[in-house]
Design a protein around this motif. Structure first.
Motif, PDB file in Angstrom:
ATOM      1  N   SER B 380       0.826  -1.206   0.000  1.00 14.14           N
ATOM      2  CA  SER B 380       0.000   0.000   0.000  1.00 14.14           C
ATOM      3  C   SER B 380       0.861   1.257   0.000  1.00 14.14           C
ATOM      4  CB  SER B 380      -0.980  -0.001   1.163  1.00 14.14           C
ATOM      5  OG  SER B 380      -0.348  -0.460   2.312  1.00 14.14           O
ATOM      6  N   LEU B 381       2.060   1.142   0.545  1.00 12.31           N
ATOM      7  CA  LEU B 381       2.953   2.300   0.516  1.00 12.31           C
ATOM      8  C   LEU B 381       3.393   2.602  -0.904  1.00 12.31           C
ATOM      9  CD1 LEU B 381       3.624   3.778   3.067  1.00 12.31           C
ATOM     10  CD2 LEU B 381       5.913   2.806   2.990  1.00 12.31           C
ATOM     11  N   VAL B 382       3.719   1.516  -1.644  1.00 15.83           N
ATOM     12  CA  VAL B 382       4.090   1.694  -3.048  1.00 15.83           C
ATOM     13  C   VAL B 382       2.932   2.349  -3.803  1.00 15.83           C
ATOM     14  CG1 VAL B 382       4.495   0.458  -5.212  1.00 15.83           C
ATOM     15  CG2 VAL B 382       5.758  -0.177  -3.167  1.00 15.83           C
ATOM     16  N   LEU B 383       1.740   1.830  -3.537  1.00 16.70           N
ATOM     17  CA  LEU B 383       0.546   2.363  -4.181  1.00 16.70           C
ATOM     18  C   LEU B 383       0.368   3.830  -3.799  1.00 16.70           C
ATOM     19  CD1 LEU B 383      -1.561   0.969  -5.916  1.00 16.70           C
ATOM     20  CD2 LEU B 383      -2.972   0.741  -3.900  1.00 16.70           C
ATOM     21  N   GLY B 384       0.541   4.098  -2.514  1.00 19.36           N
ATOM     22  CA  GLY B 384       0.361   5.460  -2.019  1.00 19.36           C
ATOM     23  C   GLY B 384       1.363   6.416  -2.626  1.00 19.36           C
ATOM     24  N   LEU B 385       2.625   5.996  -2.701  1.00 21.52           N
ATOM     25  CA  LEU B 385       3.656   6.887  -3.230  1.00 21.52           C
ATOM     26  C   LEU B 385       3.436   7.147  -4.714  1.00 21.52           C
ATOM     27  CD1 LEU B 385       6.878   5.789  -1.366  1.00 21.52           C
ATOM     28  CD2 LEU B 385       5.528   7.856  -1.085  1.00 21.52           C
ATOM     29  N   LEU B 386       3.100   6.068  -5.435  1.00 21.87           N
ATOM     30  CA  LEU B 386       2.841   6.233  -6.867  1.00 21.87           C
ATOM     31  C   LEU B 386       1.701   7.215  -7.095  1.00 21.87           C
ATOM     32  CD1 LEU B 386       3.107   2.710  -8.518  1.00 21.87           C
ATOM     33  CD2 LEU B 386       4.522   4.726  -8.893  1.00 21.87           C
ATOM     34  N   SER B 387       0.607   6.984  -6.349  1.00 19.39           N
ATOM     35  CA  SER B 387      -0.540   7.853  -6.575  1.00 19.39           C
ATOM     36  C   SER B 387      -0.271   9.235  -6.009  1.00 19.39           C
ATOM     37  CB  SER B 387      -1.804   7.250  -5.992  1.00 19.39           C
ATOM     38  OG  SER B 387      -1.548   6.734  -4.721  1.00 19.39           O
ATOM     39  N   GLY B 388       0.592   9.321  -4.978  1.00 19.55           N
ATOM     40  CA  GLY B 388       0.972  10.635  -4.473  1.00 19.55           C
ATOM     41  C   GLY B 388       1.665  11.442  -5.552  1.00 19.55           C
ATOM     42  N   ALA B 389       2.589  10.793  -6.272  1.00 15.19           N
ATOM     43  CA  ALA B 389       3.292  11.484  -7.358  1.00 15.19           C
ATOM     44  C   ALA B 389       2.299  11.881  -8.448  1.00 15.19           C
ATOM     45  CB  ALA B 389       4.379  10.576  -7.930  1.00 15.19           C
ATOM     46  N   ALA B 390       1.430  10.935  -8.813  1.00 13.25           N
ATOM     47  CA  ALA B 390       0.429  11.237  -9.836  1.00 13.25           C
ATOM     48  C   ALA B 390      -0.488  12.359  -9.355  1.00 13.25           C
ATOM     49  CB  ALA B 390      -0.381   9.993 -10.169  1.00 13.25           C
ATOM     50  N   GLY B 391      -0.815  12.312  -8.053  1.00 15.86           N
ATOM     51  CA  GLY B 391      -1.688  13.319  -7.481  1.00 15.86           C
ATOM     52  C   GLY B 391      -1.071  14.704  -7.544  1.00 15.86           C
ATOM     53  N   LEU B 392       0.239  14.781  -7.317  1.00 20.16           N
ATOM     54  CA  LEU B 392       0.904  16.084  -7.381  1.00 20.16           C
ATOM     55  C   LEU B 392       0.816  16.651  -8.793  1.00 20.16           C
ATOM     56  CD1 LEU B 392       4.105  15.908  -5.189  1.00 20.16           C
ATOM     57  CD2 LEU B 392       2.042  17.248  -4.865  1.00 20.16           C
ATOM     58  N   VAL B 393       1.007  15.773  -9.778  1.00 19.70           N
ATOM     59  CA  VAL B 393       0.890  16.216 -11.164  1.00 19.70           C
ATOM     60  C   VAL B 393      -0.519  16.734 -11.419  1.00 19.70           C
ATOM     61  CG1 VAL B 393       0.960  15.478 -13.572  1.00 19.70           C
ATOM     62  CG2 VAL B 393       2.666  14.627 -11.959  1.00 19.70           C
ATOM     63  N   LEU B 394      -1.499  15.964 -10.933  1.00 22.25           N
ATOM     64  CA  LEU B 394      -2.888  16.369 -11.103  1.00 22.25           C
ATOM     65  C   LEU B 394      -3.134  17.709 -10.412  1.00 22.25           C
ATOM     66  CD1 LEU B 394      -5.785  15.532 -12.016  1.00 22.25           C
ATOM     67  CD2 LEU B 394      -6.112  14.668  -9.717  1.00 22.25           C
ATOM     68  N   ALA B 395      -2.566  17.864  -9.216  1.00 28.44           N
ATOM     69  CA  ALA B 395      -2.768  19.106  -8.466  1.00 28.44           C
ATOM     70  C   ALA B 395      -2.225  20.297  -9.244  1.00 28.44           C
ATOM     71  CB  ALA B 395      -2.086  19.005  -7.107  1.00 28.44           C
ATOM     72  N   ALA B 396      -1.036  20.120  -9.832  1.00 28.09           N
ATOM     73  CA  ALA B 396      -0.455  21.216 -10.604  1.00 28.09           C
ATOM     74  C   ALA B 396      -1.363  21.564 -11.774  1.00 28.09           C
ATOM     75  CB  ALA B 396       0.934  20.817 -11.098  1.00 28.09           C
ATOM     76  N   GLY B 397      -1.883  20.521 -12.420  1.00 25.17           N
ATOM     77  CA  GLY B 397      -2.793  20.747 -13.537  1.00 25.17           C
ATOM     78  C   GLY B 397      -4.051  21.466 -13.093  1.00 25.17           C
ATOM     79  N   LEU B 398      -4.597  21.018 -11.958  1.00 20.98           N
ATOM     80  CA  LEU B 398      -5.837  21.621 -11.456  1.00 20.98           C
ATOM     81  C   LEU B 398      -5.622  23.090 -11.105  1.00 20.98           C
ATOM     82  CD1 LEU B 398      -7.477  18.949  -9.144  1.00 20.98           C
ATOM     83  CD2 LEU B 398      -8.400  19.950 -11.222  1.00 20.98           C
ATOM     84  N   LEU B 399      -4.490  23.376 -10.476  1.00 23.79           N
ATOM     85  CA  LEU B 399      -4.213  24.773 -10.104  1.00 23.79           C
ATOM     86  C   LEU B 399      -4.146  25.641 -11.348  1.00 23.79           C
ATOM     87  CD1 LEU B 399      -1.608  25.061  -7.248  1.00 23.79           C
ATOM     88  CD2 LEU B 399      -3.926  25.916  -7.343  1.00 23.79           C
ATOM     89  N   ALA B 400      -3.478  25.113 -12.385  1.00 18.59           N
ATOM     90  CA  ALA B 400      -3.385  25.863 -13.639  1.00 18.59           C
ATOM     91  C   ALA B 400      -4.779  26.092 -14.209  1.00 18.59           C
ATOM     92  CB  ALA B 400      -2.511  25.107 -14.632  1.00 18.59           C
ATOM     93  N   LEU B 401      -5.609  25.057 -14.082  1.00 21.70           N
ATOM     94  CA  LEU B 401      -6.984  25.160 -14.587  1.00 21.70           C
ATOM     95  C   LEU B 401      -7.766  26.203 -13.785  1.00 21.70           C
ATOM     96  CD1 LEU B 401      -8.867  23.606 -16.641  1.00 21.70           C
ATOM     97  CD2 LEU B 401      -9.759  22.437 -14.636  1.00 21.70           C
TER      98      LEU B 401
END
Lengths: 101, 851
Positions: B380-401
């Motif tokens: 679950s940590l691997v899953l969490g870290l992977l999605s955390g990284a993906a989430g940060l990318v999404l967050a940057a995109g959302l902020l730009a939006l």
């Protein structure tokens, strides 16, 4: 104490030597009866180094070649004596055992 | 690689020995290599010696985790998506809210700073003090170590060859030192700059310094602003900001008379104080009370009803307006995150049950329970870290939006960016949620009993998964309902009658500097010429003038109690209070006669005044009803205190004048004389006339700046902010709904998969495909209904919190709730239908063989 480690420590008793030197020393002093394989020699050296029995450093040999020289630490000398005693007992036991059969 | 180097030297030595023994060099080298063996492998073995055990196990765990995740791509993708959405949205919104609610203000000892003043019914929630108060309180032993005042930020014109419109604020000389700023270049204001008659000094913004003076030496340079000479003292520091967050280019020093008579006209000042060290807000309020009472007694304030003294921490006052919306967004995002976490926990749980056998085998082969738990955690940590990284990318995109879509003036959105603290927050959320999700199944004991496969594993925890689904459904219903309410409120706002027609109308605003047009007659004549000139401009069908425009914006207003009917006593008593006749404000607008037909404001009675008829007024219906209930207002008179009597010529329809959301005030129209310096020219024309209008102004006065805007645009801008909020909330609701649907689908799919054997037996015994489908759907339906019931409770609880942000719809209104429940049911049905269909396609013969 595995026999390989005893061989290594014994080879280093006269003074620092490199891996090839250790292998050669074992081969020559045993009159070709014993041989150390490189595949076991180097992991064993690293293990002994980690245990603090050996130290190692890069030097240049008389032939002008760079080599990693291993040297016994005081702990290594103590361990060598213990190993020699133990081996003597094992050998004594073995020879008795063999004679008995 | 040091051991490879060592091996090389070993081989070289043996080769040399071989050569000595008579081999040729190539053969000698080859023999030496052969004797040594596989160098890579030996290197690997050497390295393995130095790797500690825990690291080796961690590597093993990682490999297992990767293999396990890859083996169930459906689960992995669903969990990744859920966590990514949860983490991404929460990080984006947190980055945004952080700027507003939690960031450090750029002021020294921020906690000592307060925003204080007098407030009353007229000031509409804004605080002010009078010049006389300021003069007195500065010298008295107040709880403040310093008081700084400002008369506000206004448009001002840099009058040069190329006129530039700027924002100017007039502030007391101690402004920078009170807030703890130092000028970037030049000097700060000095106390003597504030004496009346001293040369007007100014501090300019860093950007103005760059663009106007190229960042060079500025001290003593002269700027001509609105026709007045200002001497530049220095440059404002980079992070300078006004507590009101208004943009400002030039700070001018306020020069106030020291000993003004109590009855003399006065500026309304916004006041800030720094509490003496150790003085709490409560102490400060108590200590200030006597000074306030004295100030009221000795000034004009004594004639105003219901004045109170207020004191707020600077930060609280600053975020007052956006706080509620921000907290709402944070709450919405917390819901999305909670749904995501429940989702992942549920998926992990379902999967762990499916893998119970594998775990039992490993336990039987000697893996300790701790080791198995650790492996589950790693996964679950691997899953969490992977999605955390993906989430940060999404967050940057959302902020730009957000930035791209947000209307102007959303507090600090332009500054929001993902910073390290926020990335830390995201990681915390990630690690927390994934550990939470991983721990639940990891704590289950894999019993050797399950090895036999004789019993369906995990029966005991059968309540946990359904309740997680129910929770998700409940949370997403709350979100959906919130979104539905906001959309409804937005629609109400769009459909709210303005009381006027705004299409194909263009407004031009300009302000003539009083320094160059000191006499009212000069200003009136200027505006008359503008009107004359524009009347003959091609493309202009009609033209009007007003000193302010509805539905929002700065208007002139009067206290209702200053307006009376001549010959009648002023209305008093509880009845009058209730009808609002004595409290509240009345909007006063000076307009040209053409204003009414152009905006299509209906004439209810009487006739519109003609130009120059300055003793005539027109009332809005609400005003007429207030002053003359049950009577005919036309032909009567009104007294405006201080200005005399006016004849009422007409009553016209009500027009929204307090913005789109707030209630409208009654309104009085007077004939425009053009004496006020700032005027809106209304044109029935399209934007093609803009260059002609510019030209017309230029021939009359080349140094004015013009602001063009269509009336439609004005109205649209006002809807932009609530529109943005509704859009964000709807986005979250959709994300939440999607997550809940994924969760429901995932759990139903796994459950039906586990029940394959049972279903096969049922079908072998004669159950029909549709019967099986109904069975699966019934279960999903029961969970959804339970979730919806719980969710309605959530809606009821959360409704009160958002009531204040809604317009024209109650938080308890049934229609949005029905809409939300309908949407939820539809999504749930869809999510359950796919596994239901699959279950009904089970081939009994095959499934029974595999049992």
């Amino acid at each position: 104490m595995a026999p390989l480690e005893l061989l290594i420590l014994q080879s280093l008793a006269p003074g620092p030597n490199h891996g090839f030197g250790i292998a050669l020393h074992v081969q020559q002093t045993s009159g070709g009866l014993l041989e150390v394989e490189e595949g076991s020699l180097y992991p064993a050296l690293r293990r002994l180094e980690k245990d603090g029995v050996l130290t190692a450093e890069w030097c240049t040999t008389e032939a002008g070649r760079r080599a990693r020289l291993y040297q016994l630490t005081p702990a290594g000398r103590k361990r060598l004596t213990q190993a020699q005693d133990r081996w003597a007992e094992v050998a004594k036991g073995m020879s008795r055992l063999l004679r008995f059969t | 690689m040091s051991s490879q180097e060592e091996f090389e030297s070993h081989i070289a030595m043996r080769a040399a020995l071989n050569e000595q023994a008579g081999m040729d060099p190539v053969e000698a080298r080859r023999a030496a290599e052969r004797a040594f063996g596989n160098r890579g492998q030996i290197g690997e073995a050497v390295r393995a010696v130095s790797v500690p055990v825990w690291l080796e196990q961690a590597g093993q765990d990682l490999r297992y985790a990767a293999r396990g995740l890859a083996r169930t791509p459906g689960f992995t993708l669903a969990a990744l998506a859920a966590l990514m959405i949860g983490i991404g949205t929460s990080t984006a919104v947190f980055s945004f809210a952080d700027r507003v609610l939690f960031r450090a203000l750029p002021y020294a000892q921020e906690h000592e700073l307060v925003w204080f003043g007098v407030t009353g019914p007229l000031s509409g929630g804004t605080e002010f003090i009078l010049e006389q108060n300021y003069a007195a309180w500065r010298k008295q032993p107040t709880p403040f170590s310093g008081i700084a005042v400002s008369s506000g930020v206004n448009d001002c014109n840099l009058s040069e060859l190329n006129p530039v419109q700027l924002r100017c604020a007039d502030v007391s000389a101690n402004w920078l030192s009170l807030f703890g700023y130092h000028p970037l270049a030049g000097r700060d204001f000095r106390p003597e700059d504030a004496t009346v008659g001293a040369p007007r000094m100014a501090l300019i913004s860093r950007s103005l310094w760059r663009t106007r003076f190229g960042g060079g030496n500025v001290s003593g340079r002269v700027l001509v602003v609105d026709g007045n000479r200002l001497i530049v003292a220095g440059v404002l520091p980079e992070h300078f900001e006004l507590p009101s967050l208004a943009r400002v280019d030039i700070l001018r020093v306020l020069q106030l008379e020291e000993n003004k008579a109590a009855s003399a006209p006065t500026l309304l000042l916004t006041a800030f104080g720094r509490l003496r060290p150790g003085v709490t807000l409560e102490n400060g309020r108590a200590q200030m009370e006597p000074f306030f009472r004295e100030g009221v007694r000795t000034s004009l304030l004594s004639t105003v009803k219901d004045v109170r003294f207020v004191i707020h921490p600077l930060r609280d006052r600053q975020v007052r307006d956006s706080k509620q919306a921000m907290l709402l967004l944070l709450a919405a995002v917390a819901l999305v995150l909670a749904i995501a976490v429940a989702n992942v926990a549920n998926l992990t749980l379902a999967r762990a049950t499916a893998r119970q056998r594998e775990l039992s085998v490993r336990a039987a082969l000697g893996a300790s329970k701790a080791r198995l738990a650790r492996q589950a955690l790693t996964e679950s940590l691997v899953l969490g870290l992977l999605s955390g990284a993906a989430g940060l990318v999404l967050a940057a995109g959302l902020l730009a939006l957000f930035r791209a879509l947000a209307p102007e003036g959303i507090l600090r959105l332009s500054e929001a960016s993902i910073d390290w603290r926020i990335a830390g927050f995201a990681l915390l959320v990630t690690a927390g949620s994934s550990i939470l999700a991983g721990l639940t199944p990891a704590l289950k004991t894999p019993s050797s009993e399950t090895l036999t496969g004789a019993r369906v594993a995990g029966r005991r925890q059968e309540w946990l998964r359904p309740s997680l689904v129910v929770l998700q459904v409940a949370l997403s219903l709350t979100l959906l309902c919130g979104a539905a309410l906001f959309l409804q409120s937005l629609r109400n706002m769009a459909n709210a009658p303005l009381g006027m027609e705004t299409s194909s109308l263009l407004s031009v605003y300009a302000r003539v500097p009083e320094a160059r047009y000191p006499h009212p007659a000069q200003r009136a004549s200027f505006w008359r010429s503008v009107m004359e000139r524009l009347k003959s401009t091609p493309g202009v069908a009609a033209i009007g003038m007003a000193d302010s425009l509805p539905p929002q914006g700065r208007t002139q207003s009067r206290v209702a109690s200053s307006i009376s009917v001549p010959g009648r006593p002023k209305p008093t008593g509880p009845a009058a209070m209730q009808s609002g006749r004595v409290s509240g404000g009345v909007v006063v607008r000076h307009v040209s006669p053409s204003y009414f037909p152009m905006l299509a404001i209906p004439l209810r009675q009487g006739r519109v005044f003609t130009e120059g008829e300055d003793r005539a007024i027109i009332l809005s219906e609400r005003m007429a009803a207030r002053m003359f209930p049950g009577e005919n207002a036309v032909g009567q008179h009104l007294t405006l205190a201080g200005e005399g009597d006016f004849a009422i010529t007409a009553v016209v329809g009500d027009v929204r004048n307090g913005g789109l959301v707030a209630n409208s005030d009654p309104e009085i129209y007077r004939a425009s004389s053009g004496e006020r310096p700032g005027q809106y020219i209304l044109l029935r024309a399209d934007s093609r006339v803009v260059p002609f209008v510019r030209e017309a102004f230029r021939t009359l006065d080349p140094r004015l700046t013009l602001q063009f805007q269509t009336l439609d645009e004005r109205v649209r801008e006002m809807r932009a902010r609530p529109g943005f909020q509704s859009m964000l909330l709807s986005g979250f609701a959709v994300a939440g709904l999607g997550l809940a649907a994924i969760g429901l689908y995932g759990v139903m799919a796994l459950l039906t998969l586990q029940r394959t054997g049972e279903i096969a037996i049922r079908m072998a015994l004669g159950a029909t495909a549709s019967g099986v489908q109904r069975m699966v759907l019934r279960q999903a339906g029961a969970w959804t209904l339970a979730g919806a019931a719980l969710g309605i409770g959530g809606v009821a609880a959360g409704g009160q919190l958002i009531e204040g942000l809604l317009y024209g719809v109650r938080a308890t209104a049934p229609e949005p709730l029905a809409l939300a429940i309908g949407t939820l049911m539809l999504a749930a049905l869809l999510a359950a239908w796919i596994p239901a269909r699959r279950a009904s396609h089970v081939d009994p013969a095959r499934a029974l063989r595999e049992l």
